[in-house]
Design a protein around this motif. Sequence first.
Motif, PDB file in Angstrom:
ATOM      1  N   LEU A  74       0.822  -1.206   0.000  1.00 13.39           N
ATOM      2  CA  LEU A  74       0.000   0.000   0.000  1.00 13.39           C
ATOM      3  C   LEU A  74       0.860   1.262   0.000  1.00 13.39           C
ATOM      4  N   VAL A  75       1.856   1.308   0.870  1.00  6.12           N
ATOM      5  CA  VAL A  75       2.800   2.427   0.915  1.00  6.12           C
ATOM      6  C   VAL A  75       4.200   1.897   1.175  1.00  6.12           C
ATOM      7  N   TRP A  81       9.949  -0.287   5.177  1.00  7.46           N
ATOM      8  CA  TRP A  81       9.191  -1.003   6.208  1.00  7.46           C
ATOM      9  C   TRP A  81      10.129  -1.702   7.186  1.00  7.46           C
ATOM     10  N   ILE A 119      -1.850   0.150  13.514  1.00  6.71           N
ATOM     11  CA  ILE A 119      -2.065   0.886  12.262  1.00  6.71           C
ATOM     12  C   ILE A 119      -1.057   0.446  11.209  1.00  6.71           C
ATOM     13  N   GLY A 120       0.198   0.290  11.607  1.00  7.17           N
ATOM     14  CA  GLY A 120       1.232  -0.148  10.668  1.00  7.17           C
ATOM     15  C   GLY A 120       0.949  -1.524  10.106  1.00  7.17           C
ATOM     16  N   HIS A 121       0.494  -2.431  10.947  1.00  7.50           N
ATOM     17  CA  HIS A 121       0.183  -3.778  10.450  1.00  7.50           C
ATOM     18  C   HIS A 121      -1.078  -3.792   9.605  1.00  7.50           C
ATOM     19  N   LEU A 122      -1.967  -2.851   9.829  1.00 10.41           N
ATOM     20  CA  LEU A 122      -3.127  -2.724   8.955  1.00 10.41           C
ATOM     21  C   LEU A 122      -2.688  -2.314   7.551  1.00 10.41           C
ATOM     22  N   VAL A 123      -1.721  -1.414   7.469  1.00  2.00           N
ATOM     23  CA  VAL A 123      -1.195  -0.985   6.173  1.00  2.00           C
ATOM     24  C   VAL A 123      -0.335  -2.086   5.551  1.00  2.00           C
ATOM     25  N   PHE A 124       0.323  -2.884   6.374  1.00  6.38           N
ATOM     26  CA  PHE A 124       1.224  -3.961   5.938  1.00  6.38           C
ATOM     27  C   PHE A 124       0.471  -5.267   5.682  1.00  6.38           C
ATOM     28  N   THR A 126      -1.333  -6.643   3.310  1.00  8.88           N
ATOM     29  CA  THR A 126      -1.206  -7.430   2.081  1.00  8.88           C
ATOM     30  C   THR A 126       0.066  -8.266   2.057  1.00  8.88           C
ATOM     31  N   SER A 132      -0.312 -10.183  10.419  1.00 10.99           N
ATOM     32  CA  SER A 132      -0.732  -8.811  10.708  1.00 10.99           C
ATOM     33  C   SER A 132      -2.015  -8.784  11.534  1.00 10.99           C
TER      34      SER A 132
END
Length: 153
Positions: A74-75, A81, A119-124, A126, A132
Motif C-alpha cells: 500500500l505504501v 518497512w 495501524i502499521g500492520h493494517l497498512v502492511f 497485504t 498482521s
Amino acid sequence: MTSEPSAGRSRTEQRAEAGQSTWALATSAQDAPLSGWLGFAGAVLGLLGIFNIITGITALARPDYFLVDAARLLVFNYPIWGGIWLALGIVQVAAGVGVVYGSSWARFVGIDLAALCAIGHLVFLTAFPLWSVLVIGLSVLVIYGLVVRNGAH
C-alpha cells in the motif's frame, strides 16, 4: 541551647538541635504490586517489539519472504518497512521493560506504540495477512491492559 535566631543554619540542623528526627519527615513512594493486566501488557508489548524487530530484519534481508512484491504494498517498500519495524520494535521492547518495572511514562508510550503498531500492520496487511491480523489483536490487548484501572489504586 541558645535562643538566638538560626543565622546561617539549615532547617535540618535546626531540627537536629531541637531533637526532631529528620528521617521521619521524609516520605517514601509505596510500590504497588504489579496488576495482572499491567504485567501482561508489559510482557506482550515487549514480545510485540521482538516480533517487529524480526519482521524488520526480514524485510531488510529477505523481502522475497513476504506474499507480495514491493510494488503491491500500500505504501513504501520493504527496506523502508524494515527500518520502520526495526525502530518501532526496539522502542517497544524498551517500553515493555518500563511497563513491567512500573514506569508511568512507559504506560503512555506503550499505548501510543501499540496503536502505531496496529495501524502499521493494517497498512502492511497485504504482505503478511495472518500475521498482521494476529499482531493487531495483540496490540489491542496491550492497549486494554495499559488503560484498564489497577484494582490496588
